[in-house]
Design a protein around this motif. Structure first.
Motif, PDB file in Angstrom:
ATOM      1  N   THR A  95       0.885  -1.284   0.055  1.00 53.15           N
ATOM      2  CA  THR A  95       0.086   0.063  -0.005  1.00 53.15           C
ATOM      3  C   THR A  95       0.969   1.286  -0.028  1.00 53.15           C
ATOM      4  O   THR A  95       2.205   1.345   0.266  1.00 53.15           O
ATOM      5  CB  THR A  95      -0.986   0.205   1.198  1.00 53.15           C
ATOM      6  N   LYS A  96       0.331   2.199  -0.282  1.00 53.15           N
ATOM      7  CA  LYS A  96       1.061   3.574  -0.279  1.00 53.15           C
ATOM      8  C   LYS A  96       1.654   3.973   1.087  1.00 53.15           C
ATOM      9  O   LYS A  96       2.625   4.562   0.956  1.00 53.15           O
ATOM     10  CB  LYS A  96      -0.173   4.643  -0.515  1.00 53.15           C
ATOM     11  N   SER A  97       1.037   3.434   1.988  1.00 54.27           N
ATOM     12  CA  SER A  97       1.583   3.635   3.392  1.00 54.27           C
ATOM     13  C   SER A  97       2.351   2.715   4.067  1.00 54.27           C
ATOM     14  O   SER A  97       3.183   2.645   4.995  1.00 54.27           O
ATOM     15  CB  SER A  97       0.565   3.782   4.329  1.00 54.27           C
ATOM     16  N   GLY A  98       2.786   1.510   2.882  1.00 53.42           N
ATOM     17  CA  GLY A  98       3.890   0.586   3.284  1.00 53.42           C
ATOM     18  C   GLY A  98       3.533  -0.551   3.848  1.00 53.42           C
ATOM     19  O   GLY A  98       4.251  -1.374   4.150  1.00 53.42           O
ATOM     20  N   GLU A  99       2.056  -0.828   3.937  1.00 56.69           N
ATOM     21  CA  GLU A  99       1.658  -2.146   4.525  1.00 56.69           C
ATOM     22  C   GLU A  99       1.782  -3.280   3.422  1.00 56.69           C
ATOM     23  O   GLU A  99       1.721  -2.896   2.307  1.00 56.69           O
ATOM     24  CB  GLU A  99       0.246  -1.974   5.049  1.00 56.69           C
ATOM     25  N   LEU A 100       1.826  -4.600   3.888  1.00 66.57           N
ATOM     26  CA  LEU A 100       1.971  -5.543   3.113  1.00 66.57           C
ATOM     27  C   LEU A 100       0.918  -6.552   3.174  1.00 66.57           C
ATOM     28  O   LEU A 100       0.536  -7.086   4.104  1.00 66.57           O
ATOM     29  CB  LEU A 100       3.378  -6.391   3.154  1.00 66.57           C
ATOM     30  N   ILE A 101       0.215  -6.723   2.165  1.00 64.00           N
ATOM     31  CA  ILE A 101      -0.871  -7.679   1.963  1.00 64.00           C
ATOM     32  C   ILE A 101      -0.760  -8.729   1.083  1.00 64.00           C
ATOM     33  O   ILE A 101      -0.070  -8.692  -0.067  1.00 64.00           O
ATOM     34  CB  ILE A 101      -2.340  -7.200   1.511  1.00 64.00           C
ATOM     35  N   VAL A 102      -0.673 -10.156   1.511  1.00 63.78           N
ATOM     36  CA  VAL A 102      -0.236 -11.222   0.929  1.00 63.78           C
ATOM     37  C   VAL A 102      -1.644 -11.815   0.623  1.00 63.78           C
ATOM     38  O   VAL A 102      -2.395 -12.224   1.283  1.00 63.78           O
ATOM     39  CB  VAL A 102       0.543 -12.257   1.551  1.00 63.78           C
ATOM     40  N   LYS A 120      11.665  -8.920   2.351  1.00 60.69           N
ATOM     41  CA  LYS A 120      11.987  -7.400   1.660  1.00 60.69           C
ATOM     42  C   LYS A 120      10.883  -6.381   2.462  1.00 60.69           C
ATOM     43  O   LYS A 120      11.302  -5.183   2.196  1.00 60.69           O
ATOM     44  CB  LYS A 120      11.795  -7.483   0.335  1.00 60.69           C
ATOM     45  N   HIS A 121       9.962  -6.953   3.319  1.00 64.48           N
ATOM     46  CA  HIS A 121       9.083  -6.067   3.886  1.00 64.48           C
ATOM     47  C   HIS A 121       9.414  -6.272   5.397  1.00 64.48           C
ATOM     48  O   HIS A 121       8.543  -6.243   6.246  1.00 64.48           O
ATOM     49  CB  HIS A 121       7.758  -6.244   3.532  1.00 64.48           C
ATOM     50  N   ASN A 122      10.329  -6.403   5.855  1.00 63.32           N
ATOM     51  CA  ASN A 122      10.857  -6.472   7.370  1.00 63.32           C
ATOM     52  C   ASN A 122      10.107  -7.689   7.942  1.00 63.32           C
ATOM     53  O   ASN A 122       9.990  -7.761   9.193  1.00 63.32           O
ATOM     54  CB  ASN A 122      10.630  -5.107   7.989  1.00 63.32           C
ATOM     55  N   ASN A 123       9.853  -8.811   7.157  1.00 65.68           N
ATOM     56  CA  ASN A 123       9.383  -9.890   7.643  1.00 65.68           C
ATOM     57  C   ASN A 123       7.928  -9.459   8.501  1.00 65.68           C
ATOM     58  O   ASN A 123       7.621 -10.437   9.287  1.00 65.68           O
ATOM     59  CB  ASN A 123      10.398 -10.640   8.488  1.00 65.68           C
ATOM     60  N   HIS A 124       7.246  -8.827   8.025  1.00 69.00           N
ATOM     61  CA  HIS A 124       6.084  -8.504   8.282  1.00 69.00           C
ATOM     62  C   HIS A 124       4.831  -8.384   7.560  1.00 69.00           C
ATOM     63  O   HIS A 124       5.059  -7.776   6.492  1.00 69.00           O
ATOM     64  CB  HIS A 124       5.988  -7.279   9.115  1.00 69.00           C
ATOM     65  N   VAL A 125       4.000  -9.262   7.722  1.00 64.45           N
ATOM     66  CA  VAL A 125       2.805  -9.160   6.895  1.00 64.45           C
ATOM     67  C   VAL A 125       1.528  -8.489   7.513  1.00 64.45           C
ATOM     68  O   VAL A 125       1.229  -8.903   8.959  1.00 64.45           O
ATOM     69  CB  VAL A 125       2.313 -10.602   6.412  1.00 64.45           C
TER      70      VAL A 125
END
Length: 265
Positions: A95-102, A120-125
């Motif tokens: 997302t624009k704010s940097g959240e990751l959706i899998v 690559k997203h700091n191991n955070h979903v």
């Protein structure tokens, strides 16, 4: 350091081996900072962004060049192949704010690939959406859930399958044991939310409309409960949207209207 302040040493012949760059304040809400480095004896490394480490540590390799660019934040959807070479479903939305959706993740053999993407997203979903529970969609998730190795997941969204009904009608290709593994692992996990036909919700700042999910209305229409009970949902922001059809085929019902659904593979 920030705003032009010197970081590091001067006149001591110390090599620069790695960097981290991060934006702060209002500009960080609109832009991401991307950067890559050329490392001694190596080629250009992959792009990093927003505080990730670029370079090496403990290898005594100096940086020969640094490239930096500002990129306006956007919602980015990425589709990935499966390392098995077989059909599967694995998407991410950043997302624009940097959240990751899998979304899904593919076969069990794809787990290491999914781990690499998440790393690559700091191991955070922030949110993991599971369209349905066939092995080519949930195999990697099961493996990562059982052995997270540092990966954290905030929320899990999926369809509310009837366990006994599915078990009694499962075909060999359903590989019911994969679903059973999922159930045994996640039972009682309050991070799991079940989605239903007609739901409207917000995930990581994006709007989500659910057009299809398993419910009792499918019982008399099909015996292919997992595929026909797959999530069909639309994710949209201010300007663009994308509909995920998963493995639903033929026709399904949405808010009393018949809508045509095509298989995604």
């Amino acid at each position: 350091k920030s705003n032009g302040a010197l970081s590091g040493t001067s006149g001591q012949s110390k090599r620069l081996e790695a960097i981290q760059i991060e934006l702060y304040g209002p500009v960080a809400e609109v832009y991401s900072v991307y950067y890559r480095v050329h490392v001694q004896s190596y080629v250009w490394q992959d792009w990093k962004k927003d505080g990730q480490i670029a370079g090496t540590s403990g290898e005594s390799k100096r940086l020969g060049a640094i490239e930096i660019k500002l990129v306006k934040r956007e919602n980015v959807i990425t589709q990935y192949p499966d390392v098995s070479g077989n059909q599967s479903m694995f998407y991410t939305i950043e997302t624009k704010s940097g959240e990751l959706i899998v979304i899904d993740g593919g076969w069990k053999s794809n787990a290491d690939y999914v781990r690499d993407v998440i790393s690559k997203h700091n191991n955070h979903v922030d949110a993991w959406i599971i369209s349905h529970h066939h092995p080519d969609h949930i195999g990697a998730f099961n493996e990562i859930y059982a052995n997270p190795n540092g990966i954290t997941i905030d929320k899990i969204y999926t369809t509310d399958m009837d366990y006994q009904l599915y078990k009694d009608n499962a075909k060999w290709w359903d590989e019911f044991d994969v679903y059973d593994t999922y159930v045994q692992q996640t039972i009682g996990d309050d991070r799991v939310d079940f989605l239903h036909r007609g739901d409207n919700l917000t995930i990581c700042g994006l709007n989500v409309d659910v057009y299809n999910a398993f419910d009792d209305s499918l019982i008399d229409c099909t015996r292919d409960y997992e595929n026909m009970g797959s999530l069909v949902f639309e994710i949209y922001g201010e300007e663009e949207s994308m509909i995920f059809f998963s493995d639903v085929c033929g026709k399904t019902v949405s808010n009393g209207n018949r809508i045509s659904i095509a298989r995604s593979h």
